[in-house]
Motif scaffolding. Structure first.
Motif, PDB file in Angstrom:
ATOM      1  N   TYR A  32     -97.123-123.991 120.235  1.00 24.95           N
ATOM      2  CA  TYR A  32     -95.942-123.151 120.467  1.00 24.95           C
ATOM      3  C   TYR A  32     -96.375-121.713 120.314  1.00 24.95           C
ATOM      4  CZ  TYR A  32     -91.224-121.269 119.440  1.00 24.95           C
ATOM      5  OH  TYR A  32     -90.056-120.548 119.437  1.00 24.95           O
ATOM      6  N   TYR A  36     -92.927-111.766 118.858  1.00 22.88           N
ATOM      7  CA  TYR A  36     -91.965-111.121 117.982  1.00 22.88           C
ATOM      8  C   TYR A  36     -91.997-109.614 118.219  1.00 22.88           C
ATOM      9  CZ  TYR A  36     -91.091-115.359 115.295  1.00 22.88           C
ATOM     10  OH  TYR A  36     -90.707-116.612 114.911  1.00 22.88           O
ATOM     11  N   GLY A  43     -87.596-106.658 109.779  1.00 23.63           N
ATOM     12  CA  GLY A  43     -88.482-107.801 109.940  1.00 23.63           C
ATOM     13  C   GLY A  43     -88.684-108.107 111.417  1.00 23.63           C
ATOM     14  N   PRO A  44     -89.720-108.863 111.747  1.00 19.77           N
ATOM     15  CA  PRO A  44     -89.946-109.245 113.147  1.00 19.77           C
ATOM     16  C   PRO A  44     -88.794-110.105 113.666  1.00 19.77           C
ATOM     17  CG  PRO A  44     -91.858-109.725 111.769  1.00 19.77           C
ATOM     18  CD  PRO A  44     -90.731-109.413 110.847  1.00 19.77           C
ATOM     19  N   LEU A  46     -87.647-112.714 116.832  1.00 17.02           N
ATOM     20  CA  LEU A  46     -88.153-113.536 117.931  1.00 17.02           C
ATOM     21  C   LEU A  46     -87.652-112.998 119.262  1.00 17.02           C
ATOM     22  CD1 LEU A  46     -89.650-116.125 118.836  1.00 17.02           C
ATOM     23  CD2 LEU A  46     -87.482-117.337 118.561  1.00 17.02           C
ATOM     24  N   ARG A  51     -94.066-122.939 125.433  1.00 14.14           N
ATOM     25  CA  ARG A  51     -94.848-124.100 125.025  1.00 14.14           C
ATOM     26  C   ARG A  51     -95.990-124.281 126.026  1.00 14.14           C
ATOM     27  NH1 ARG A  51     -92.182-126.278 120.773  1.00 14.14           N
ATOM     28  NH2 ARG A  51     -89.979-125.776 120.651  1.00 14.14           N
ATOM     29  N   ARG A  93     -98.233-121.471 116.809  1.00 13.46           N
ATOM     30  CA  ARG A  93     -97.919-122.436 115.751  1.00 13.46           C
ATOM     31  C   ARG A  93     -98.985-123.514 115.690  1.00 13.46           C
ATOM     32  NH1 ARG A  93     -92.737-126.434 115.415  1.00 13.46           N
ATOM     33  NH2 ARG A  93     -93.783-127.367 117.199  1.00 13.46           N
ATOM     34  N   SER A  98     -97.228-128.442 110.366  1.00 14.32           N
ATOM     35  CA  SER A  98     -97.446-127.488 109.282  1.00 14.32           C
ATOM     36  C   SER A  98     -96.439-126.351 109.300  1.00 14.32           C
ATOM     37  CB  SER A  98     -98.859-126.900 109.361  1.00 14.32           C
ATOM     38  OG  SER A  98     -98.933-125.942 110.412  1.00 14.32           O
ATOM     39  N   LEU A 101     -97.267-120.299 111.395  1.00 15.95           N
ATOM     40  CA  LEU A 101     -97.550-119.440 112.538  1.00 15.95           C
ATOM     41  C   LEU A 101     -98.765-118.567 112.210  1.00 15.95           C
ATOM     42  CD1 LEU A 101     -94.070-118.133 113.775  1.00 15.95           C
ATOM     43  CD2 LEU A 101     -95.562-119.769 114.906  1.00 15.95           C
ATOM     44  N   PHE A 103    -100.494-115.176 113.388  1.00 11.08           N
ATOM     45  CA  PHE A 103    -100.078-113.979 114.131  1.00 11.08           C
ATOM     46  C   PHE A 103    -101.271-113.148 114.579  1.00 11.08           C
ATOM     47  CE2 PHE A 103     -95.461-113.515 113.767  1.00 11.08           C
ATOM     48  CZ  PHE A 103     -95.157-114.492 112.834  1.00 11.08           C
TER      49      PHE A 103
ATOM     50  N   TYR B  33     -89.940-119.723 104.663  1.00 14.41           N
ATOM     51  CA  TYR B  33     -91.348-119.358 104.793  1.00 14.41           C
ATOM     52  C   TYR B  33     -91.538-117.976 104.194  1.00 14.41           C
ATOM     53  CZ  TYR B  33     -90.544-122.749 108.525  1.00 14.41           C
ATOM     54  OH  TYR B  33     -90.153-123.863 109.240  1.00 14.41           O
ATOM     55  N   TYR B  35     -94.277-114.697 104.185  1.00 14.24           N
ATOM     56  CA  TYR B  35     -95.420-114.050 104.815  1.00 14.24           C
ATOM     57  C   TYR B  35     -95.688-112.712 104.137  1.00 14.24           C
ATOM     58  CZ  TYR B  35     -95.815-117.259 108.762  1.00 14.24           C
ATOM     59  OH  TYR B  35     -96.028-118.362 109.545  1.00 14.24           O
ATOM     60  N   LEU B  43     -99.406-110.299 109.951  1.00 13.24           N
ATOM     61  CA  LEU B  43     -98.641-111.187 109.076  1.00 13.24           C
ATOM     62  C   LEU B  43     -99.525-112.358 108.656  1.00 13.24           C
ATOM     63  CD1 LEU B  43     -96.411-109.858 111.144  1.00 13.24           C
ATOM     64  CD2 LEU B  43     -94.923-111.535 110.057  1.00 13.24           C
ATOM     65  N   PHE B  45     -99.643-115.927 106.544  1.00 14.18           N
ATOM     66  CA  PHE B  45     -98.817-117.012 106.007  1.00 14.18           C
ATOM     67  C   PHE B  45     -99.102-117.240 104.533  1.00 14.18           C
ATOM     68  CE2 PHE B  45     -96.490-120.894 105.999  1.00 14.18           C
ATOM     69  CZ  PHE B  45     -97.227-121.804 105.280  1.00 14.18           C
ATOM     70  N   TRP B  48     -94.634-122.311 102.620  1.00 14.97           N
ATOM     71  CA  TRP B  48     -93.525-122.939 103.340  1.00 14.97           C
ATOM     72  C   TRP B  48     -92.830-123.912 102.395  1.00 14.97           C
ATOM     73  CZ3 TRP B  48     -94.350-127.724 106.845  1.00 14.97           C
ATOM     74  CH2 TRP B  48     -93.112-128.209 107.289  1.00 14.97           C
ATOM     75  N   ASN B  56     -96.559-126.388 102.605  1.00 11.72           N
ATOM     76  CA  ASN B  56     -97.813-125.840 103.097  1.00 11.72           C
ATOM     77  C   ASN B  56     -98.069-124.520 102.390  1.00 11.72           C
ATOM     78  OD1 ASN B  56    -100.168-125.594 104.569  1.00 11.72           O
ATOM     79  ND2 ASN B  56     -99.186-125.268 106.532  1.00 11.72           N
ATOM     80  N   LEU B  90     -92.284-110.788 103.689  1.00 14.73           N
ATOM     81  CA  LEU B  90     -91.238-111.250 104.602  1.00 14.73           C
ATOM     82  C   LEU B  90     -90.896-112.695 104.333  1.00 14.73           C
ATOM     83  CD1 LEU B  90     -92.753-109.631 107.777  1.00 14.73           C
ATOM     84  CD2 LEU B  90     -90.493-109.080 106.888  1.00 14.73           C
ATOM     85  N   TRP B  99     -87.014-127.384 115.434  1.00 12.85           N
ATOM     86  CA  TRP B  99     -87.704-126.121 115.162  1.00 12.85           C
ATOM     87  C   TRP B  99     -87.914-125.330 116.444  1.00 12.85           C
ATOM     88  CZ3 TRP B  99     -91.969-123.058 115.851  1.00 12.85           C
ATOM     89  CH2 TRP B  99     -92.327-122.203 114.803  1.00 12.85           C
ATOM     90  N   ASP B 100     -87.503-124.077 116.414  1.00  9.38           N
ATOM     91  CA  ASP B 100     -87.697-123.217 117.573  1.00  9.38           C
ATOM     92  C   ASP B 100     -87.945-121.794 117.126  1.00  9.38           C
ATOM     93  OD1 ASP B 100     -85.850-122.432 120.617  1.00  9.38           O
ATOM     94  OD2 ASP B 100     -87.983-122.712 120.244  1.00  9.38           O
ATOM     95  N   GLY B 101     -88.795-121.639 116.169  1.00 12.15           N
ATOM     96  CA  GLY B 101     -89.149-120.312 115.688  1.00 12.15           C
ATOM     97  C   GLY B 101     -88.414-119.946 114.425  1.00 12.15           C
ATOM     98  N   TYR B 102     -88.925-118.918 113.780  1.00 10.67           N
ATOM     99  CA  TYR B 102     -88.312-118.455 112.542  1.00 10.67           C
ATOM    100  C   TYR B 102     -87.322-117.332 112.814  1.00 10.67           C
ATOM    101  CZ  TYR B 102     -92.946-119.825 110.568  1.00 10.67           C
ATOM    102  OH  TYR B 102     -94.106-120.447 110.219  1.00 10.67           O
ATOM    103  N   PHE B 104     -86.627-113.969 110.647  1.00  7.84           N
ATOM    104  CA  PHE B 104     -87.136-113.217 109.518  1.00  7.84           C
ATOM    105  C   PHE B 104     -86.055-112.342 108.894  1.00  7.84           C
ATOM    106  CE2 PHE B 104     -91.699-113.733 109.181  1.00  7.84           C
ATOM    107  CZ  PHE B 104     -92.095-114.188 110.425  1.00  7.84           C
ATOM    108  N   GLY B 105     -86.196-112.103 107.596  1.00  9.39           N
ATOM    109  CA  GLY B 105     -85.432-111.073 106.924  1.00  9.39           C
ATOM    110  C   GLY B 105     -86.108-109.728 107.114  1.00  9.39           C
TER     111      GLY B 105
END
Lengths: 113, 113
Positions: A32, A36, A43-44, A46, A51, A93, A98, A101, A103, B33, B35, B43, B45, B48, B56, B90, B99-102, B104-105
């Motif tokens: 994936y 961002y 924050g970043p 999306l 895919r 991803r 897991s 991501l 980056f 998560y 970061y 960024l 990781f 998680w 993780n 972050l 799941w389709d991405g995060y 972020f704050g």
């Protein structure tokens, strides 16, 4: 190796121009690929994601091109606007659940009016 | 809908001290998560958490730890602070499935002096 290489580090484009940011990876165990957008002090967020079974995805002025054989993907911003000025990160991803991501190091885009 | 909220927004600590950062995920999101975004490093990781369990961990020393509470909020603890821990931390959240991405704050800016 889990690494994503992003280029260029910085990019200056005139309003109305096309911004192109490139990323390359070595690990084939990515499933994936999101992009961002990050504004200063935020924050970043999306922007768009793809895919590996798809070669291109377009959302408005933003397009991801994905070349699986070359292990490269890129973000194109058409008709770039000053409001697009931000730092852009590509990511990948790690597959296998897991949820991690990896980056790229980011591209600072400046769109001049 | 409230986004991912982090507190505090800024923090200054002395080398050797301990710090706790807090994160509240989007309502309905069970995964959190963490970061680290250090200057020039992109960024990285950290951790998680999902359903209260650590799922993780990134390549960080054990003095970086955290936990997730029954309401899915999370804390990140950093012991024995070092100057190189200065960074934007972050937090992001995602639903447990689909799941389709995060999301972020805005992060906590930690400065270690």
């Amino acid at each position: 190796q889990q690494q994503v290489k992003q280029s260029p580090q910085s990019l200056i484009v005139q309003k109305g121009g096309i911004s192109i940011i490139n990323c390359a990876y070595e690990n084939t165990a990515f499933d994936y690929f999101p992009w961002y957008q990050q504004f200063p002090g935020k924050g970043p967020a999306l922007l768009i994601a793809i895919r590996p079974d798809v070669s291109e995805k377009k959302e408005g002025r933003f397009t991801i091109s994905f070349n699986k054989s070359a292990k490269q993907f890129s973000l194109h911003i058409m008709d770039s606007q000053p409001g697009d000025s931000a730092t852009y990160f590509c990511a990948a991803r790690v597959q296998g659940g897991s949820e991690k991501l990896v980056f790229g190091k980011g591209t600072k885009l400046t769109v001049n009016p | 809908e409230a986004g991912v909220t982090q507190s505090p927004t800024h923090l200054i600590k002395t080398r050797g001290q301990q710090v706790t950062l807090r994160c509240s995920p989007i309502s309905g999101h069970t995964s959190v998560y963490w970061y680290q975004q250090a200057l020039g490093l992109g960024l990285q990781f950290l951790l998680w958490y999902d359903e209260g369990e650590e799922r993780n961990r990134g390549n960080f020393p054990p003095r970086f730890s955290g936990r997730q509470f029954p309401n899915y909020s999370s804390e990140l603890n950093v012991n024995a602070l070092e100057l190189e821990d200065s960074a934007l931390y972050l937090c992001a959240s995602s639903p447990g499935t689909g799941w389709d991405g995060y999301t972020f704050g805005s992060g906590t800016r930690l400065t270690v002096v």
